[in-house]
Structures are given as C-alpha cells and as structure tokens.
Motif scaffolding. Structure first.
Motif, mmCIF file in Angstrom:
data_model
loop_
_atom_site.group_PDB
_atom_site.id
_atom_site.type_symbol
_atom_site.label_atom_id
_atom_site.label_comp_id
_atom_site.label_asym_id
_atom_site.label_seq_id
_atom_site.Cartn_x
_atom_site.Cartn_y
_atom_site.Cartn_z
ATOM 1 N N GLN A 199 -1.776 -11.106 -10.057
ATOM 2 C CA GLN A 199 -0.668 -11.323 -9.131
ATOM 3 C C GLN A 199 0.407 -10.239 -9.247
ATOM 4 O O GLN A 199 1.031 -9.857 -8.247
ATOM 5 C CB GLN A 199 -0.055 -12.706 -9.356
ATOM 6 N N LYS A 200 0.636 -9.715 -10.452
ATOM 7 C CA LYS A 200 1.623 -8.649 -10.602
ATOM 8 C C LYS A 200 1.183 -7.390 -9.857
ATOM 9 O O LYS A 200 2.001 -6.689 -9.251
ATOM 10 C CB LYS A 200 1.841 -8.343 -12.080
ATOM 11 N N GLN A 201 -0.113 -7.105 -9.911
ATOM 12 C CA GLN A 201 -0.630 -5.939 -9.197
ATOM 13 C C GLN A 201 -0.509 -6.112 -7.686
ATOM 14 O O GLN A 201 -0.300 -5.145 -6.952
ATOM 15 C CB GLN A 201 -2.098 -5.708 -9.567
ATOM 16 N N ILE A 202 -0.646 -7.358 -7.206
ATOM 17 C CA ILE A 202 -0.514 -7.624 -5.769
ATOM 18 C C ILE A 202 0.890 -7.268 -5.295
ATOM 19 O O ILE A 202 1.088 -6.537 -4.323
ATOM 20 C CB ILE A 202 -0.810 -9.098 -5.454
ATOM 21 N N ILE A 203 1.896 -7.775 -6.003
ATOM 22 C CA ILE A 203 3.289 -7.515 -5.632
ATOM 23 C C ILE A 203 3.601 -6.023 -5.729
ATOM 24 O O ILE A 203 4.239 -5.436 -4.849
ATOM 25 C CB ILE A 203 4.237 -8.330 -6.534
ATOM 26 N N LYS A 204 3.107 -5.386 -6.786
ATOM 27 C CA LYS A 204 3.353 -3.957 -6.975
ATOM 28 C C LYS A 204 2.707 -3.128 -5.866
ATOM 29 O O LYS A 204 3.324 -2.214 -5.306
ATOM 30 C CB LYS A 204 2.793 -3.516 -8.339
ATOM 31 N N GLY A 205 1.466 -3.480 -5.514
ATOM 32 C CA GLY A 205 0.779 -2.721 -4.474
ATOM 33 C C GLY A 205 1.422 -2.860 -3.123
ATOM 34 O O GLY A 205 1.584 -1.872 -2.394
ATOM 35 N N ILE A 206 1.810 -4.080 -2.755
ATOM 36 C CA ILE A 206 2.465 -4.293 -1.463
ATOM 37 C C ILE A 206 3.803 -3.579 -1.411
ATOM 38 O O ILE A 206 4.156 -2.940 -0.424
ATOM 39 C CB ILE A 206 2.638 -5.805 -1.199
ATOM 40 N N THR A 207 4.579 -3.667 -2.504
ATOM 41 C CA THR A 207 5.901 -3.038 -2.541
ATOM 42 C C THR A 207 5.800 -1.519 -2.461
ATOM 43 O O THR A 207 6.489 -0.885 -1.666
ATOM 44 C CB THR A 207 6.631 -3.421 -3.841
ATOM 45 N N GLU A 208 4.899 -0.927 -3.253
ATOM 46 C CA GLU A 208 4.768 0.524 -3.237
ATOM 47 C C GLU A 208 4.237 1.016 -1.898
ATOM 48 O O GLU A 208 4.648 2.046 -1.390
ATOM 49 C CB GLU A 208 3.849 0.980 -4.371
ATOM 50 N N GLY A 209 3.299 0.263 -1.306
ATOM 51 C CA GLY A 209 2.781 0.650 -0.004
ATOM 52 C C GLY A 209 3.845 0.621 1.061
ATOM 53 O O GLY A 209 3.910 1.498 1.927
ATOM 54 N N ALA A 210 4.735 -0.383 0.989
ATOM 55 C CA ALA A 210 5.806 -0.479 1.991
ATOM 56 C C ALA A 210 6.818 0.649 1.814
ATOM 57 O O ALA A 210 7.286 1.248 2.775
ATOM 58 C CB ALA A 210 6.496 -1.834 1.869
ATOM 59 N N LEU A 211 7.162 0.943 0.542
ATOM 60 C CA LEU A 211 8.152 1.988 0.297
ATOM 61 C C LEU A 211 7.648 3.359 0.668
ATOM 62 O O LEU A 211 8.362 4.178 1.219
ATOM 63 C CB LEU A 211 8.567 1.955 -1.186
ATOM 64 N N LYS A 212 6.373 3.620 0.347
ATOM 65 C CA LYS A 212 5.829 4.941 0.599
ATOM 66 C C LYS A 212 5.486 5.139 2.075
ATOM 67 O O LYS A 212 5.403 6.247 2.542
ATOM 68 C CB LYS A 212 4.594 5.184 -0.260
#
Length: 274
Positions: A261-274
């Motif tokens: 679940q931590k990787q899910i939040i990290k991936g979505i957040t980084e994808g949105a920011l980038k």
C-alpha cells in the motif's frame, strides 16, 4: 511531554470511529462464516454460538476452490504482465517521440477511458460469439489488455516525463541500443508506478465478475468470483458457505494490497507530480 490538544484528540477519535464503520461490514461477514445459514437468517448481527470451519470446508468443496484459484491466478498474472509490458513501452514511445500520430493516439486512449464497460459488453459478446471466440481464456486476456492499457499508459506517460533524458543519452553514447536502454535504464526507474499498477490491476482483474461471466462458459474455466455464484439457487441462497467463499477469495489480494500500500500511494503521488 506535552499532552495532545483537545481538537487533535477529537479528530483522532473521529477517525477511529470512521475506521470502525468501514470495517464493521467486513467483520460481520467474517463472524457469519462461523454460523449456519439458519442462524444467519435469524440474526445476522449475533455472535456465533461456536467457531468451526465447516462452512470453509463446504465452500472449498462446492466451489472447486483449487480450480477456481488456479484459473484466477493464471488470468490475473498473465493479464497484469501483458498490460504492464505493453503499456510501459507505449508510454515511453509517447513521451520520447514527438510524432503527431502519438498525440492523436494518446488522446484517443484517454477518450476510451470515459466509455463505460456496460455500453460495450453486449456488442463485444455478439461479435466474439459470431467469431467463435467465447469460452476462451485467450479472449478474456485480450479484452483485459484493451480495457487496462489506456489507464496504464496514462499513468506511465505522466511518470516518464520526470525521467531525465540525459541518462538515456549517456547510454546511447556508450553504444547502447534503444531497446536495451529502455529495459536497463528506464524500467528500473519505473518501479514505483509499476508496483502501483500491478496492485490496482490485480485488484480489478481478480475481483472482476461481469466480464468473465460473459466470456467463460465452461465450469472448468470459472474464476473464484464465478465459483461463488454457485451458492445461489432459484429460490434460496446458502449464505454462510457463500460468505466463507468470499473471504477466501479476497484474502490473496488483501494481503498483496497491505504489503504494497505504501508503494501505491508513492507511485500515484510521484506520477501526478511528474
């Protein structure tokens, strides 16, 4: 040590209450798996008189659990791998090559995400039925590829914009090919978004009922969600084994989600920011 402020304490209590409200239906399902169907019908909110696993044994036998588990595993793992494999390369192509056709195809994929599956399912079944492609896991995998690729490409596209082009240029100077550079340089950097898509697509495909019910007609090809439907008869439902089957069906993906679940939040957040 300073005591927490009253407002922060009230917010914490409120969050725990909301958490309990969300977990309550799931806990009730677990408790009712230890009852008989008669006890469940009489009072679904009562505590079980005794804890035994008869309903789980019955569910494993009636569902042909191992066959359904194997079918679900094959379909889910194959579909997720195919979606991730092709979507990552497509997203890379759209980001690194500024062709006009790429822009058109990318926006066409975005537009396809707005179409509800319910609007497409009848034409799909009619077309595939006329071609004799129903009752095939291959056809199901092809459909999952079509429905899963647009969102995956959109996610990879946003994430790859943040991957430095200089890394690839350095590899090209050292004599690396485009394909080798993608798999050895770019793919390792895509780990956060890949994990996110793996979990989201696994949750979707593993729990999907509607599409497999339209394509897979043979009992030997049924996935776990389809196998659970066997507890429904014309005039009654065997509730307790049904809920035991549901619990066993969701446990694998629940464990996967909790682990990542931590990787899910990290991936979505980084994808949105980038």
């Amino acid at each position: 040590m300073r005591s927490p402020k009253p407002l922060a304490f009230l917010k914490t209590i409120l969050l725990y209450i909301v958490l309990l409200l969300f977990l309550l239906p799931f806990l009730l399902v677990i408790l009712n798996t230890f009852k008989t169907t008669q006890q469940f019908v009489e009072n679904p909110l009562s505590w079980p008189k005794q804890f035994n696993f008869n309903n789980y044994m019955k569910a494993i036998e009636d569902m042909d659990f191992m066959t359904g588990f194997l079918n679900s595993s094959i379909i889910t793992i194959s579909s997720v791998f195919i979606i991730i494999f092709f979507s990552s390369m497509t997203g890379y192509l759209f980001v690194r090559f500024k062709w006009k056709a790429n822009s058109i195809l990318f926006f066409a994929m975005l537009a396809s995400m707005t179409l509800p599956f319910q609007a497409l399912m009848i034409p799909l079944v009619l077309i595939y039925g006329e071609l004799g492609l129903l009752n095939s896991q291959g056809s199901l995998l092809f459909m999952y590829l079509g429905f899963g690729v647009p969102f995956a490409v959109f996610t990879f596209h946003g994430f790859m914009k943040g991957v430095p082009l200089e890394l690839e240029e350095s590899a090209f100077i050292d004599g690396s090919t485009r394909l080798r550079t993608f798999f050895q340089i770019v793919v390792p950097l895509l780990k956060p978004v890949m994990v996110t898509l793996i979990v989201l697509d696994t949750l979707w495909i593993w729990n999907d009922y509607l599409l497999p019910s339209l394509i897979l007609q043979s009992p030997s090809m049924r996935t776990l969600p389809l196998s659970n439907y066997g507890f429904f008869s014309t005039y009654s439902v065997d509730f307790s084994p049904l809920m035991a089957g549901l619990i066993m069906t969701i446990i694998p993906v629940l464990i996967l989600y909790l682990l990542l679940q931590k990787q899910i939040i990290k991936g979505i957040t980084e994808g949105a920011l980038k």
